[in-house]
Design an enzyme around this catalytic site. Structure first.
Site, PDB file in Angstrom:
ATOM      1  N   HIS A 116       0.823  -1.219   0.000  1.00 42.81           N
ATOM      2  CA  HIS A 116       0.000   0.000   0.000  1.00 42.81           C
ATOM      3  C   HIS A 116       0.853   1.264   0.000  1.00 42.81           C
ATOM      4  O   HIS A 116       0.398   2.323   0.417  1.00 42.81           O
ATOM      5  CB  HIS A 116      -0.974  -0.023   1.196  1.00 42.81           C
ATOM      6  N   CYS A 124       4.288  14.374  -6.652  1.00 38.80           N
ATOM      7  CA  CYS A 124       3.353  15.420  -7.048  1.00 38.80           C
ATOM      8  C   CYS A 124       2.015  14.780  -7.439  1.00 38.80           C
ATOM      9  O   CYS A 124       1.986  13.795  -8.181  1.00 38.80           O
ATOM     10  CB  CYS A 124       3.935  16.214  -8.217  1.00 38.80           C
TER      11      CYS A 124
HETATM   12  P1  OAD Z   1      -7.023  -3.278  10.253  1.00 39.47           P
HETATM   13  O1  OAD Z   1      -7.158  -2.117  11.182  1.00 39.47           O
HETATM   14  O2  OAD Z   1      -8.147  -3.570   9.327  1.00 39.47           O
HETATM   15  O3  OAD Z   1      -6.777  -4.607  11.120  1.00 39.47           O
HETATM   16  C1  OAD Z   1      -5.821  -4.621  12.152  1.00 39.47           C
HETATM   17  C2  OAD Z   1      -5.824  -6.006  12.778  1.00 39.47           C
HETATM   18  O4  OAD Z   1      -4.790  -6.039  13.747  1.00 39.47           O
HETATM   19  C3  OAD Z   1      -7.124  -6.385  13.505  1.00 39.47           C
HETATM   20  O5  OAD Z   1      -7.526  -7.683  13.082  1.00 39.47           O
HETATM   21  C4  OAD Z   1      -6.723  -6.395  14.982  1.00 39.47           C
HETATM   22  O6  OAD Z   1      -7.419  -7.380  15.732  1.00 39.47           O
HETATM   23  C5  OAD Z   1      -5.255  -6.726  14.894  1.00 39.47           C
HETATM   24  N1  OAD Z   1      -4.444  -6.238  16.014  1.00 39.47           N
HETATM   25  C6  OAD Z   1      -4.647  -5.160  16.820  1.00 39.47           C
HETATM   26  N2  OAD Z   1      -3.659  -5.045  17.700  1.00 39.47           N
HETATM   27  C7  OAD Z   1      -2.790  -6.067  17.466  1.00 39.47           C
HETATM   28  C8  OAD Z   1      -1.558  -6.488  18.045  1.00 39.47           C
HETATM   29  N3  OAD Z   1      -0.989  -5.821  19.057  1.00 39.47           N
HETATM   30  N4  OAD Z   1      -0.952  -7.587  17.527  1.00 39.47           N
HETATM   31  C9  OAD Z   1      -1.512  -8.277  16.478  1.00 39.47           C
HETATM   32  N5  OAD Z   1      -2.665  -7.922  15.902  1.00 39.47           N
HETATM   33  C10 OAD Z   1      -3.295  -6.836  16.384  1.00 39.47           C
HETATM   34  O7  OAD Z   1      -5.637  -3.097   9.486  1.00 39.47           O
HETATM   35  P2  OAD Z   1      -5.147  -3.794   8.133  1.00 39.47           P
HETATM   36  O8  OAD Z   1      -5.613  -5.199   8.042  1.00 39.47           O
HETATM   37  O9  OAD Z   1      -3.693  -3.524   8.022  1.00 39.47           O
HETATM   38  O10 OAD Z   1      -5.124   0.583   3.527  1.00 39.47           O
HETATM   39  O11 OAD Z   1      -5.920  -2.915   7.055  1.00 39.47           O
HETATM   40  C11 OAD Z   1      -5.694  -3.125   5.705  1.00 39.47           C
HETATM   41  C12 OAD Z   1      -5.707  -1.804   4.975  1.00 39.47           C
HETATM   42  O12 OAD Z   1      -6.897  -1.082   5.292  1.00 39.47           O
HETATM   43  C13 OAD Z   1      -4.599  -0.846   5.369  1.00 39.47           C
HETATM   44  O13 OAD Z   1      -3.379  -1.110   4.711  1.00 39.47           O
HETATM   45  C14 OAD Z   1      -5.158   0.483   4.953  1.00 39.47           C
HETATM   46  C15 OAD Z   1      -6.575   0.331   5.434  1.00 39.47           C
HETATM   47  O14 OAD Z   1      -7.527   1.076   4.744  1.00 39.47           O
HETATM   48  C16 OAD Z   1      -4.466   1.585   2.946  1.00 39.47           C
HETATM   49  O15 OAD Z   1      -3.878   2.436   3.568  1.00 39.47           O
HETATM   50  C17 OAD Z   1      -4.502   1.535   1.458  1.00 39.47           C
END
Ligand code: OAD
Length: 250
Positions: A116, A124
């Protein structure tokens, strides 16, 4: 059946797939956690899309400056460090992250595949030329503070962060390398991701279908329906160092 850590020590090629949860213990907010998740408080259409930036560049730039300031203050946590350490123990490790921070790199990981993008890879908005040597993030870039984006030296267009916004394509070569690793790895550690954003979310399942073992690390319950799929239900900072220790105990 519980996960046998020796499978990690025996793996030749490990794919580590990380999401916002891996940086949570560094104090960086995730997106979808209840109460603390960024998308609980902010509107992704406004803050993470080209249309949103066009409509109100200062609102969007101010929000990314706030996040950038948080990342600059954060330090890699034991999960980032364990992943960097794991790379020194297995024959091959591919690290694929959905995160736009640089905490994996600061922990010592090399060749991180940022699906991402990277917040600091500024360019820009109009002519797409890279913008280097950006000053440090604005101090006290608090929530909701509007900051006009800097201007491109070539065309005077507004500078944007190097993240992939909703509706934009993922970097093609990076995605190809991630898919190739999914097809060839023996074991996947899927760490701190809700697995809701495609196409990134398909990578661990693709690896499972291709014969790898899949281990989810997440304090929230993850459904595991396959005999080669396991869930370790605690935080990444707790699980990963302990897993390395258990895998190389003898
Ligand atoms: P999410 O916020 O959707 O999910 C985060 C996950 O981490 C959840 O399942 C939590 O339960 C888990 N979690 C929280 N604390 C934790 C810890 N200490 N150890 C392990 N796990 C933990 O984030 P992503 O899956 O990364 O996109 O989201 C995917 C994409 O959605 C991101 O890259 C972003 C967002 O929109 C872009 O920026 C393009």
């Amino acid at each position: 059946m519980p996960f046998d850590p020796t499978l990690l020590a025996q793996a030749r090629h490990v794919l580590v797939f990380t999401g916002a949860g891996v940086s949570a213990e560094s104090g960086i907010a995730t997106f979808r956690d209840k109460l603390s998740g960024l998308w609980e408080r902010f509107d992704p259409v406004q803050l993470a899309s080209a249309d949103g930036f066009r409509a109100d560049p200062a609102l969007v730039w101010g929000w990314y400056e706030m996040r950038r300031a948080g990342i600059a203050e954060a330090r890699p946590n034991p999960a980032h460090l364990a992943i960097a350490e794991l790379a020194t123990r297995v024959a091959q490790l591919t690290l694929v992250t959905q995160n736009v921070d640089d905490l994996h790199e600061r922990a010592g990981s090399r060749d991180v595949l940022h699906l991402h993008g990277r917040l600091e890879a500024f360019r820009c908005f109009d002519c797409a030329k890279p913008v280097r040597n950006m000053p440090a993030p604005a101090k006290h870039a608090g929530e909701g503070r509007r900051i006009a984006p800097p201007r491109c030296a070539y065309c005077a267009g507004p500078v944007r962060p190097g993240v992939v916004w909703f509706g934009e394509s993922l970097p093609g070569h990076t995605l190809e390398r991630a898919f190739a690793a999914a097809e060839h790895c023996d074991l996947v550690l899927s760490v701190g991701t809700s697995g809701l954003v495609q196409p990134a979310a398909s990578i661990p399942r693709l690896a499972l279908a291709a014969g790898a073992t899949l281990v989810h690390v997440n304090p929230q319950p993850v459904l595991t329906g396959h005999p080669r799929e396991f869930a370790l239900a605690a935080t990444a900072g707790e699980v990963l160092p302990a897993l390395l220790q258990a895998a190389w105990a003898r």
